[in-house]
Write an enzyme that holds these catalytic residues in place. Structure first.
Site, PDB file in Angstrom:
ATOM      1  N   ASN A 171     -29.991 -46.409  -0.049  1.00 42.25           N
ATOM      2  CA  ASN A 171     -29.958 -46.007   1.355  1.00 42.25           C
ATOM      3  C   ASN A 171     -31.357 -45.990   1.954  1.00 42.25           C
ATOM      4  OD1 ASN A 171     -30.319 -43.723  -0.331  1.00 42.25           O
ATOM      5  ND2 ASN A 171     -29.561 -42.311   1.240  1.00 42.25           N
ATOM      6  N   VAL A 172     -31.418 -46.354   3.226  1.00 38.95           N
ATOM      7  CA  VAL A 172     -32.679 -46.442   3.962  1.00 38.95           C
ATOM      8  C   VAL A 172     -32.484 -45.731   5.297  1.00 38.95           C
ATOM      9  CG1 VAL A 172     -34.389 -47.984   4.991  1.00 38.95           C
ATOM     10  CG2 VAL A 172     -33.260 -48.638   2.848  1.00 38.95           C
ATOM     11  N   CYS A 191     -26.630 -47.105   4.779  1.00 33.95           N
ATOM     12  CA  CYS A 191     -26.105 -46.678   3.483  1.00 33.95           C
ATOM     13  C   CYS A 191     -26.535 -47.664   2.396  1.00 33.95           C
ATOM     14  CB  CYS A 191     -24.587 -46.624   3.515  1.00 33.95           C
ATOM     15  SG  CYS A 191     -23.900 -45.170   4.310  1.00 33.95           S
ATOM     16  N   GLU A 217     -24.727 -49.136   0.285  1.00 32.01           N
ATOM     17  CA  GLU A 217     -23.784 -50.264   0.203  1.00 32.01           C
ATOM     18  C   GLU A 217     -24.140 -51.352   1.216  1.00 32.01           C
ATOM     19  OE1 GLU A 217     -23.143 -47.084   0.387  1.00 32.01           O
ATOM     20  OE2 GLU A 217     -21.463 -46.484  -0.864  1.00 32.01           O
ATOM     21  N   CYS A 251     -18.711 -43.951   1.486  1.00 30.31           N
ATOM     22  CA  CYS A 251     -18.140 -43.412   2.723  1.00 30.31           C
ATOM     23  C   CYS A 251     -17.094 -44.399   3.254  1.00 30.31           C
ATOM     24  CB  CYS A 251     -19.237 -43.173   3.759  1.00 30.31           C
ATOM     25  SG  CYS A 251     -19.912 -44.677   4.494  1.00 30.31           S
ATOM     26  N   CYS A 253     -18.311 -47.823   4.402  1.00 25.28           N
ATOM     27  CA  CYS A 253     -18.747 -48.666   3.285  1.00 25.28           C
ATOM     28  C   CYS A 253     -17.579 -49.173   2.451  1.00 25.28           C
ATOM     29  CB  CYS A 253     -19.765 -47.922   2.437  1.00 25.28           C
ATOM     30  SG  CYS A 253     -21.336 -47.778   3.319  1.00 25.28           S
TER      31      CYS A 253
HETATM   32  N1  THU Z   1     -24.893 -42.593   1.907  1.00 24.39           N
HETATM   33  C1  THU Z   1     -24.851 -43.817   1.311  1.00 24.39           C
HETATM   34  O1  THU Z   1     -25.891 -44.464   1.133  1.00 24.39           O
HETATM   35  N2  THU Z   1     -23.646 -44.306   0.931  1.00 24.39           N
HETATM   36  C2  THU Z   1     -22.473 -43.631   1.067  1.00 24.39           C
HETATM   37  O2  THU Z   1     -21.425 -44.208   0.813  1.00 24.39           O
HETATM   38  C3  THU Z   1     -22.475 -42.236   1.480  1.00 24.39           C
HETATM   39  C4  THU Z   1     -23.722 -41.780   2.170  1.00 24.39           C
HETATM   40  C5  THU Z   1     -26.192 -42.092   2.374  1.00 24.39           C
HETATM   41  C6  THU Z   1     -26.352 -42.107   3.872  1.00 24.39           C
HETATM   42  C7  THU Z   1     -27.435 -41.070   4.077  1.00 24.39           C
HETATM   43  O3  THU Z   1     -28.698 -41.700   3.955  1.00 24.39           O
HETATM   44  C8  THU Z   1     -27.249 -40.110   2.915  1.00 24.39           C
HETATM   45  O4  THU Z   1     -26.389 -40.749   1.995  1.00 24.39           O
HETATM   46  C9  THU Z   1     -26.631 -38.773   3.312  1.00 24.39           C
HETATM   47  O5  THU Z   1     -25.432 -38.963   3.999  1.00 24.39           O
END
Ligand code: THU
Length: 135
Positions: free
Chosen positions: A46-47, A57, A59, A90, A93
């Protein structure tokens, strides 16, 4: 079916990329690794952004890496939190994974290995655009 060694490889790849996440706002690092149908492994983390709502996210990064490295379909996926524990993608994703995988693509979950079809039942997909198009 993928082997235990391949699952371990995915877990390691997901943990390694998780450590590179840029998550200064949520302090919630995520890493994801996918095994492609040609055998290669793709990863994403995630960035986040100071404009909170546009954070990416893990993904999203992985899906971009899939296309940047030649495309194909996901066969197996492992998504982890900062402790290396299995994390469910999520809702948005799951839709991204669906289009870049197959209904029987395997994914690790806190309840064991499931398929994309299990975690996104009755999914909307590219076929809907064709079958429901107005003539
Ligand atoms: N996040 C993801 O990278 N993937 C997911 O499927 C769930 C949430 C990240 C987004 C955000 O940067 C952090 O988790 C908190 O929600």
């Amino acid at each position: 079916m993928i082997t235990d060694a391949q699952w371990e490889q995915l877990q390691r790849a997901a943990e390694d990329i998780m450590a590179k996440a840029y998550a200064p706002y949520s302090r919630f690092k995520v890493g994801v690794a996918g095994l492609m149908d040609d055998g290669r492994i793709v990863v994403g983390c995630n960035v986040e952004n100071a404009a909170y709502g546009i954070g990416l996210c893990a993904e999203c990064g992985m899906v971009s890496a899939i296309h940047a490295s030649g495309g194909g379909k996901l066969v197996a996926i492992t998504c982890v939190d900062q402790h290396g524990n299995s994390l469910m993608p999520c809702g948005r994703c799951r839709q991204l994974l669906w289009e870049n995988g197959k209904p029987d693509t395997q994914i690790t979950t806190p309840e064991g290995t499931l398929t994309l079809k299990d975690i996104l039942p009755q999914a909307f997909g590219p076929e809907d655009l064709e079958t429901r198009k107005e003539l």
